[in-house]
Motif scaffolding. Structure first.
Motif, PDB file in Angstrom:
ATOM      1  N   ARG A   5      -5.618 -22.704  -1.972  1.00 35.17           N
ATOM      2  CA  ARG A   5      -5.287 -21.271  -2.035  1.00 35.17           C
ATOM      3  C   ARG A   5      -4.866 -20.843  -0.631  1.00 35.17           C
ATOM      4  O   ARG A   5      -5.261 -21.478   0.351  1.00 35.17           O
ATOM      5  N   PHE A   6      -4.111 -19.762  -0.555  1.00 33.84           N
ATOM      6  CA  PHE A   6      -3.668 -19.254   0.739  1.00 33.84           C
ATOM      7  C   PHE A   6      -3.990 -17.773   0.784  1.00 33.84           C
ATOM      8  O   PHE A   6      -3.559 -17.022  -0.085  1.00 33.84           O
ATOM      9  N   ALA A  18     -13.602 -14.773   4.151  1.00 40.34           N
ATOM     10  CA  ALA A  18     -12.791 -15.815   3.522  1.00 40.34           C
ATOM     11  C   ALA A  18     -13.188 -17.200   4.046  1.00 40.34           C
ATOM     12  O   ALA A  18     -13.223 -18.175   3.296  1.00 40.34           O
ATOM     13  N   CYS A  19     -13.511 -17.281   5.339  1.00 46.00           N
ATOM     14  CA  CYS A  19     -13.885 -18.559   5.937  1.00 46.00           C
ATOM     15  C   CYS A  19     -15.254 -19.040   5.462  1.00 46.00           C
ATOM     16  O   CYS A  19     -15.576 -20.228   5.609  1.00 46.00           O
ATOM     17  N   ALA A  20     -16.041 -18.133   4.904  1.00 47.03           N
ATOM     18  CA  ALA A  20     -17.374 -18.514   4.434  1.00 47.03           C
ATOM     19  C   ALA A  20     -17.322 -19.299   3.129  1.00 47.03           C
ATOM     20  O   ALA A  20     -18.315 -19.933   2.745  1.00 47.03           O
ATOM     21  N   ALA A  21     -16.181 -19.272   2.443  1.00 46.43           N
ATOM     22  CA  ALA A  21     -16.073 -20.011   1.175  1.00 46.43           C
ATOM     23  C   ALA A  21     -16.106 -21.509   1.449  1.00 46.43           C
ATOM     24  O   ALA A  21     -15.549 -21.968   2.446  1.00 46.43           O
ATOM     25  N   ALA A  24     -13.099 -23.804   2.997  1.00 52.01           N
ATOM     26  CA  ALA A  24     -12.099 -22.945   3.632  1.00 52.01           C
ATOM     27  C   ALA A  24     -11.764 -23.497   5.006  1.00 52.01           C
ATOM     28  O   ALA A  24     -12.649 -23.942   5.739  1.00 52.01           O
ATOM     29  N   VAL A  25     -10.490 -23.473   5.354  1.00 47.69           N
ATOM     30  CA  VAL A  25     -10.034 -23.941   6.658  1.00 47.69           C
ATOM     31  C   VAL A  25      -9.197 -22.838   7.275  1.00 47.69           C
ATOM     32  O   VAL A  25      -8.295 -22.298   6.632  1.00 47.69           O
ATOM     33  N   ALA A  26      -9.510 -22.487   8.520  1.00 49.41           N
ATOM     34  CA  ALA A  26      -8.772 -21.433   9.222  1.00 49.41           C
ATOM     35  C   ALA A  26      -7.482 -21.995   9.774  1.00 49.41           C
ATOM     36  O   ALA A  26      -7.448 -23.092  10.347  1.00 49.41           O
ATOM     37  N   LEU A  27      -6.412 -21.220   9.637  1.00 48.20           N
ATOM     38  CA  LEU A  27      -5.069 -21.617  10.073  1.00 48.20           C
ATOM     39  C   LEU A  27      -4.536 -20.545  11.002  1.00 48.20           C
ATOM     40  O   LEU A  27      -4.494 -19.375  10.643  1.00 48.20           O
ATOM     41  N   ALA A  28      -4.142 -20.955  12.209  1.00 50.81           N
ATOM     42  CA  ALA A  28      -3.539 -19.994  13.134  1.00 50.81           C
ATOM     43  C   ALA A  28      -2.065 -20.383  13.298  1.00 50.81           C
ATOM     44  O   ALA A  28      -1.268 -20.172  12.416  1.00 50.81           O
ATOM     45  N   GLY A  29      -1.700 -20.990  14.404  1.00 52.10           N
ATOM     46  CA  GLY A  29      -0.311 -21.377  14.603  1.00 52.10           C
ATOM     47  C   GLY A  29       0.105 -22.524  13.709  1.00 52.10           C
ATOM     48  O   GLY A  29       1.254 -22.607  13.276  1.00 52.10           O
ATOM     49  N   GLY A  30      -0.832 -23.421  13.441  1.00 55.01           N
ATOM     50  CA  GLY A  30      -0.552 -24.532  12.541  1.00 55.01           C
ATOM     51  C   GLY A  30       0.104 -25.742  13.178  1.00 55.01           C
ATOM     52  O   GLY A  30       0.346 -26.737  12.491  1.00 55.01           O
ATOM     53  N   THR A  31       0.370 -25.700  14.479  1.00 54.33           N
ATOM     54  CA  THR A  31       1.103 -26.830  15.074  1.00 54.33           C
ATOM     55  C   THR A  31       0.293 -28.112  15.068  1.00 54.33           C
ATOM     56  O   THR A  31       0.852 -29.203  15.055  1.00 54.33           O
ATOM     57  N   SER A  32      -1.038 -27.989  15.105  1.00 52.08           N
ATOM     58  CA  SER A  32      -1.873 -29.187  14.938  1.00 52.08           C
ATOM     59  C   SER A  32      -2.297 -29.347  13.484  1.00 52.08           C
ATOM     60  O   SER A  32      -2.215 -30.438  12.916  1.00 52.08           O
ATOM     61  N   LEU A  33      -2.727 -28.227  12.878  1.00 49.91           N
ATOM     62  CA  LEU A  33      -3.336 -28.306  11.553  1.00 49.91           C
ATOM     63  C   LEU A  33      -2.329 -28.676  10.464  1.00 49.91           C
ATOM     64  O   LEU A  33      -2.671 -29.411   9.523  1.00 49.91           O
ATOM     65  N   THR A  46      -9.161 -23.582   0.541  1.00 47.88           N
ATOM     66  CA  THR A  46      -8.491 -22.328   0.876  1.00 47.88           C
ATOM     67  C   THR A  46      -8.006 -22.405   2.316  1.00 47.88           C
ATOM     68  O   THR A  46      -8.746 -22.878   3.183  1.00 47.88           O
ATOM     69  N   LEU A  47      -6.793 -21.950   2.547  1.00 45.91           N
ATOM     70  CA  LEU A  47      -6.297 -21.772   3.908  1.00 45.91           C
ATOM     71  C   LEU A  47      -6.423 -20.290   4.247  1.00 45.91           C
ATOM     72  O   LEU A  47      -5.921 -19.439   3.506  1.00 45.91           O
ATOM     73  N   VAL A  48      -7.097 -20.010   5.343  1.00 44.39           N
ATOM     74  CA  VAL A  48      -7.279 -18.622   5.767  1.00 44.39           C
ATOM     75  C   VAL A  48      -6.357 -18.402   6.966  1.00 44.39           C
ATOM     76  O   VAL A  48      -6.629 -18.896   8.063  1.00 44.39           O
ATOM     77  N   TYR A  49      -5.263 -17.686   6.748  1.00 40.86           N
ATOM     78  CA  TYR A  49      -4.242 -17.489   7.776  1.00 40.86           C
ATOM     79  C   TYR A  49      -4.670 -16.332   8.671  1.00 40.86           C
ATOM     80  O   TYR A  49      -4.896 -15.225   8.196  1.00 40.86           O
TER      81      TYR A  49
END
Lengths: 282, 149
Positions: A5-6, A18-21, A24-33, A46-49
């Motif tokens: 999910r996004f 959202a991150c507590a699910a 869930a994985v937190a996504l910021a810039g995404g250049t590594s992730l 879940t991706l938490v943008y």
């Protein structure tokens, strides 16, 4: 695993919920992730943008501290007037990491959470004596950056925990020298990197010295007690003692850039250069 | 999931997997200027503008651009034909595979206020790799474009 999910929360509270699910994985810039997700090295339910969370974008200098929101990008740091005044070397290094495309979106919180020992910014922040403000949906805590990262992609971050703020002391009389050794290309990670931070009081006396080494162990590390190693005697011998201690504490891995013995020697050389530069500034 | 954004000035809406890249989405729309190179954000072949900033579209997840403005080389060529002219006049391409990324990067460099003759400009452009030209003609093209103002 089904595609994640996004969700794109627009407040820190919603993001932490959202991150507590589970998963869930937190996504910021995404250049590594993004690379890790697309190669299935990381799986997420879940991706938490985080890019629409305004609390993570704050940056301010107050009371000799630079408070950098975890969602601040490298580009933001490089162009920030507050950073340029408080800690100019931080702006300079942030403006030269990787390439402009990475700097557009990669964040300081994301970089710290990713924890690759070759990264420039976490190493510099370590030498600057930074601390982190972390939060989950139900808690907040502050941690010194020292010891936060202890291996490749291994940090003290708990489940659902985000790097909300990086707090960087910026005292008057601070002199920072960053040396990176990149035998490949300048856009690459360093093969060895060193940050030296010298603090002087109003009389010019040395009141503090931190030396951090990166890309030479499973995490960036601080050379233990460089002020004692410097001693009160011959400064050349003192600086060499710090370089020796740094090389001893290194555990470099062999790769295409060279064998461990070579990298240890590069640690020695670049610690000498960084400490000399940091101490030479009036 | 549905992702709605603006592409080269026009509203678009696509159906994309949450871990689809912006590069895949844009190429599926027929905008094949952006190329798949390294797939890890290093080479610059996939460079696009998202909200005026250059990004590696191969590592930009598609849902992240919802509500944003995306520009590709095709759109920038229409916005700045003098940039295309500068590349042609300087013969700043051979096989052409890096050229769309170079054009997008050049446009972004101008927006950043980078100056011809500066080391900063060289550093900015050096993140976009070229196997053919040796970079000199690319630099000449970009400097000619910047000099036009």
């Amino acid at each position: 695993m089904a595609e994640p999910r996004f969700v794109a929360p627009s407040s820190l509270e919603a993001a932490l919920d959202a991150c507590a699910a589970p998963g869930a994985v937190a996504l910021a810039g995404g250049t590594s992730l993004a690379v890790l997700l697309r190669s299935r090295l990381v799986e997420a339910s879940t991706l938490v943008y985080l890019d629409h969370v305004p609390e993570l974008k704050r940056l301010r200098a107050t009371d000799g501290l630079l408070r950098i929101g975890g969602g601040c990008t490298y580009r933001h740091l490089a162009r920030s007037g507050e950073v340029a005044v408080a800690t100019p070397e931080l702006a300079r290094v942030a403006g030269r990491v990787a390439n402009p495309r990475v700097r557009s979106v990669a964040t300081v919180g994301g970089a710290l959470a990713h924890a690759d020992p070759r990264q420039d910014l976490p190493l510099l922040l370590l030498a600057l004596g930074a601390s982190l403000r972390l939060a989950t949906a139900g808690s907040t805590r502050e941690l010194p950056l020292e010891g936060f990262a202890f291996g490749l992609m291994e940090t003290a971050l708990g489940e659902g925990e985000l790097v909300v703020e990086v707090v960087v002391p910026s005292p008057v009389g601070r002199h920072v020298a960053y040396e990176r050794f990149t035998p490949a290309s300048d856009e690459d990670f360093p093969t060895v990197a060193v940050a030296a931070v010298a603090d002087r009081d109003a009389d010019g006396s040395l009141v503090g010295l931190s030396v951090a080494v990166g890309a030479a162990a499973s995490a960036p590390f601080l050379v233990p007690d460089p002020v004692s190693l410097l001693g009160g005697g011959d400064p050349v011998a003192g600086i060499e003692a710090i370089a020796e201690a740094a090389a001893d504490a290194s555990a470099p891995v062999a790769d295409r850039h060279g064998p461990p013995a070579y990298k240890r020697q590069m640690v020695r050389v670049h610690v000498l250069r960084a400490v000399r530069r940091a101490l030479a500034q009036p | 999931m549905r992702v709605a954004f603006t592409c080269n000035g026009e509203p678009v809406e696509v159906e994309a997997a949450t871990d689809a890249s912006l590069l895949e989405v844009v190429r599926a729309l027929g905008l094949t200027g952006a190329k798949s190179g390294c797939e890890v954000g290093v080479c610059g072949l996939c460079t696009l503008l998202v909200d005026d900033l250059p990004v590696s579209s191969c590592v930009q997840l598609a849902p992240c651009v919802a509500g944003r403005e995306v520009w590709t080389a095709e759109g920038i060529a229409r916005r700045a034909p003098e940039l295309v002219d500068a590349f042609v006049e300087a013969e700043a391409m051979q096989c052409g595979i890096c050229t769309p990324g170079q054009v997008v990067t050049a446009f972004a460099a101008a927006a950043e206020g980078l100056m011809a003759g500066s080391q900063e400009l060289v550093g900015y452009l050096s993140g976009s790799l070229c196997r053919c030209t040796g970079y000199q003609t690319i630099l000449e093209a970009v400097e000619a474009y910047l000099a036009r103002g």
